[in-house]
Design an enzyme around this catalytic site. Structure first.
Site, PDB file in Angstrom:
ATOM      1  CG  HIS A   1      -4.106  -1.653  25.653  1.00 39.36           C
ATOM      2  ND1 HIS A   1      -2.847  -2.223  25.685  1.00 39.36           N
ATOM      3  CD2 HIS A   1      -4.164  -0.942  24.506  1.00 39.36           C
ATOM      4  CE1 HIS A   1      -2.179  -1.864  24.599  1.00 39.36           C
ATOM      5  NE2 HIS A   1      -2.956  -1.077  23.865  1.00 39.36           N
TER       6      HIS A   1
ATOM      7  CD  GLU B   1       0.861   4.450  20.560  1.00 42.10           C
ATOM      8  OE1 GLU B   1       1.266   3.354  20.979  1.00 42.10           O
ATOM      9  OE2 GLU B   1      -0.082   5.071  21.087  1.00 42.10           O
TER      10      GLU B   1
ATOM     11  CG  HIS C   1       1.193  -1.257  20.562  1.00 48.26           C
ATOM     12  ND1 HIS C   1       0.632  -2.461  20.855  1.00 48.26           N
ATOM     13  CD2 HIS C   1       0.418  -0.314  21.147  1.00 48.26           C
ATOM     14  CE1 HIS C   1      -0.452  -2.259  21.595  1.00 48.26           C
ATOM     15  NE2 HIS C   1      -0.606  -0.975  21.793  1.00 48.26           N
TER      16      HIS C   1
ATOM     17  CG  ASP D   1      -4.992   2.173  21.928  1.00 42.89           C
ATOM     18  OD1 ASP D   1      -4.622   1.123  22.483  1.00 42.89           O
ATOM     19  OD2 ASP D   1      -4.200   3.079  21.590  1.00 42.89           O
TER      20      ASP D   1
ATOM     21  CD  GLN E   1       2.702  -0.480  27.683  1.00 43.89           C
ATOM     22  OE1 GLN E   1       1.486  -0.587  27.623  1.00 43.89           O
ATOM     23  NE2 GLN E   1       3.380   0.335  26.894  1.00 43.89           N
TER      24      GLN E   1
ATOM     25  CG  HIS F   1      -5.069  -1.634  19.141  1.00 41.68           C
ATOM     26  ND1 HIS F   1      -3.826  -1.929  18.621  1.00 41.68           N
ATOM     27  CD2 HIS F   1      -4.837  -1.041  20.329  1.00 41.68           C
ATOM     28  CE1 HIS F   1      -2.889  -1.513  19.459  1.00 41.68           C
ATOM     29  NE2 HIS F   1      -3.482  -0.962  20.514  1.00 41.68           N
TER      30      HIS F   1
HETATM   31 FE   FE2 Z   1      -2.534   0.107  22.131  1.00 47.00          FE
END
Ligand code: FE2
Length: 432
Positions: free
Chosen positions: A59, A213, A210, A309, A152, A57
């Site tokens: 970005h 969260e 996701h 992440d 996102q 995971h």
């Molecule tokens: Fe993430």
């Protein structure tokens, strides 16, 4: 005759003094004292040889953008999303590619050769998608990079969300993402999970969302994700990333939820560095830790892995591509301090992550790909304690990164002249 032999290796399963023979990029023998010759011999000197690390995971479109166009003042997830929204229209494909390649250099030096990255599909120009598709191709000789189409700004909440995600998949992004807790309402979040799982089923793709969260104990999209996984027969091909709301949920509800997740064979991805940094921000004291219920999920037989992440981006100013740093944090946040726990934590950044990513022939065994790292530590528990140097990193049996052992020279009367933190402090080595 092998192409390469690694001599005198300790292995994650506890075997020591092993030789690993490598031919044509694969491990072809593991034994003590292999008699054969080799083109290249690497002396592991009783150090731990691990499969290369695996980050499920990340970005990569945002990495190394810290401070652009400004810093995250509150430090919250929501300000990070807002800040990324300010930066996104300013991004160029070239800059995204350059930063990502730089990060991949760092990853290689850390023995991190498998990465699943989410790629933002919120901007209809899809500069981030174009950039990371280019990066995926460029790094293919040394890093397996998987990409997740990640809306996102919300699949339904963003005006371009639905179409842009489909286009990203058409362009070659291979996994379906989502962010149900960021949709306008809980119900739209549920609808997004249903729609995205249907897309994955229709296209034969994996899912990695996701999911929940948040610190909201009533955020329950993982329930829908599990149910939709079963409905579409996607068992084992779906990952729930973060799942931080599970930290705050009522225990009775969780006693029903975890078996449902197990039925769906959900791959659980916790992100300990980011969870401890971003969750509990609305608490005064006591402050919740935020990480999902790692121990309980492992005990229920779920495949649990840990991701990094973020690395120096709008959400997180730290990070170093070091998966043992991620594991180190997981041990503290999850109170996973026993030797058994530590072996499970090490699995969570290696074999479990590889399972989440669906990697074939990963690991240390005959027939596996020779994607390995020699660490400046003698065993798994020491590797997690020390966050050790990566002495050799091998891709398909070829050394692609080397780091000299960190040895401190001391100038102390009556004391040793040098210390090697990876050899001189192993528990059990000292006499009582
Ligand atoms: Fe993430």
């Amino acid at each position: 005759m092998f192409d390469t032999i690694i001599r005198n290796a300790n292995l994650p399963d506890g075997r020591s003094g092993m030789d690993i023979g490598i031919d044509k990029g694969r491990i072809t023998a593991i034994d003590r004292g292999l008699p054969a010759e080799a083109g290249e011999v690497i002396d592991a000197s009783g150090r731990l040889v691990s499969p290369a690390f695996c980050d499920p995971h990340f970005h990569m479109d945002a990495t190394l953008s810290l401070g652009m166009p400004r810093m995250n003042v509150s430090g919250t997830l929501l300000e990070g999303i807002g800040l990324w929204g300010e930066l996104r229209p300013l991004l160029t494909r070239e800059a995204v590619v350059e930063r990502a390649l730089k990060y991949c250099d760092l990853a290689v030096s850390q023995g991190l050769l498998f990465i699943r990255s989410h790629v933002d599909t919120s901007d209809s120009k899809l500069v981030t998608v174009e950039g990371l598709l280019e990066v995926r191709e460029k790094v293919a000789p040394y890093i397996d990079l998987q990409l997740v189409a990640f809306p996102q700004d919300g699949y339904y909440r963003s005006p371009q969300g639905v179409k842009a995600l489909e286009r990203a998949l058409d362009m070659g992004v291979e996994i379906v993402g989502g962010i149900p807790h960021f949709e306008r309402t809980m119900d739209e979040g549920r609808q997004s999970v249903e729609a995205l799982c249907r897309i994955a089923a229709d296209r034969g793709l994996m899912v990695d969302m996701h999911c929940d969260e948040t610190d909201d104990p009533m955020s329950r999209h993982i329930e829908t994700l599990s149910a939709e996984t079963v409905r579409h027969g996607l068992q084992g091909r779906v990952a729930g990333s973060h799942l931080t709301s599970m930290h705050s949920m009522d225990n009775y509800y969780v006693s029903k939820l975890i078996p449902l997740m197990a039925e769906a064979e959900i791959n659980v991805i916790a992100n300990p560095l980011i969870n401890i940094m971003l969750q509990g921000r609305h608490d005064t004291y006591p402050k919740r830790r935020g990480m999902t219920r790692v121990r309980e999920l492992m005990e229920a037989g779920l495949n649990v892995s840990f991701g990094q992440d973020c690395c120096m981006d709008p959400w997180y100013s730290m990070g170093s591509a070091d998966m043992t740093e991620v594991a180190h944090m997981a041990i503290h946040v999850g109170q996973l301090g026993s030797i058994i726990d530590k072996h499970e934590v090490f699995d969570a950044i290696t074999v479990n992550s590889a399972k989440t990513m669906g990697l074939a022939d990963y690991g240390i065994g005959v027939g596996c790909r020779a994607d390995l790292v020699v660490l400046q530590a003698e065993n798994v528990t020491e590797a997690l304690r020390l966050k050790p140097g990566r002495l050799f990193v091998l891709k398909s049996g070829k050394v692609i990164s080397k780091t000299a052992p960190r040895i401190a020279e001391l100038a102390l009367d009556g004391r040793p002249q040098s210390i090697d933190p990876g050899k001189d402090f192993v528990p059990g080595a000292a006499k009582a």
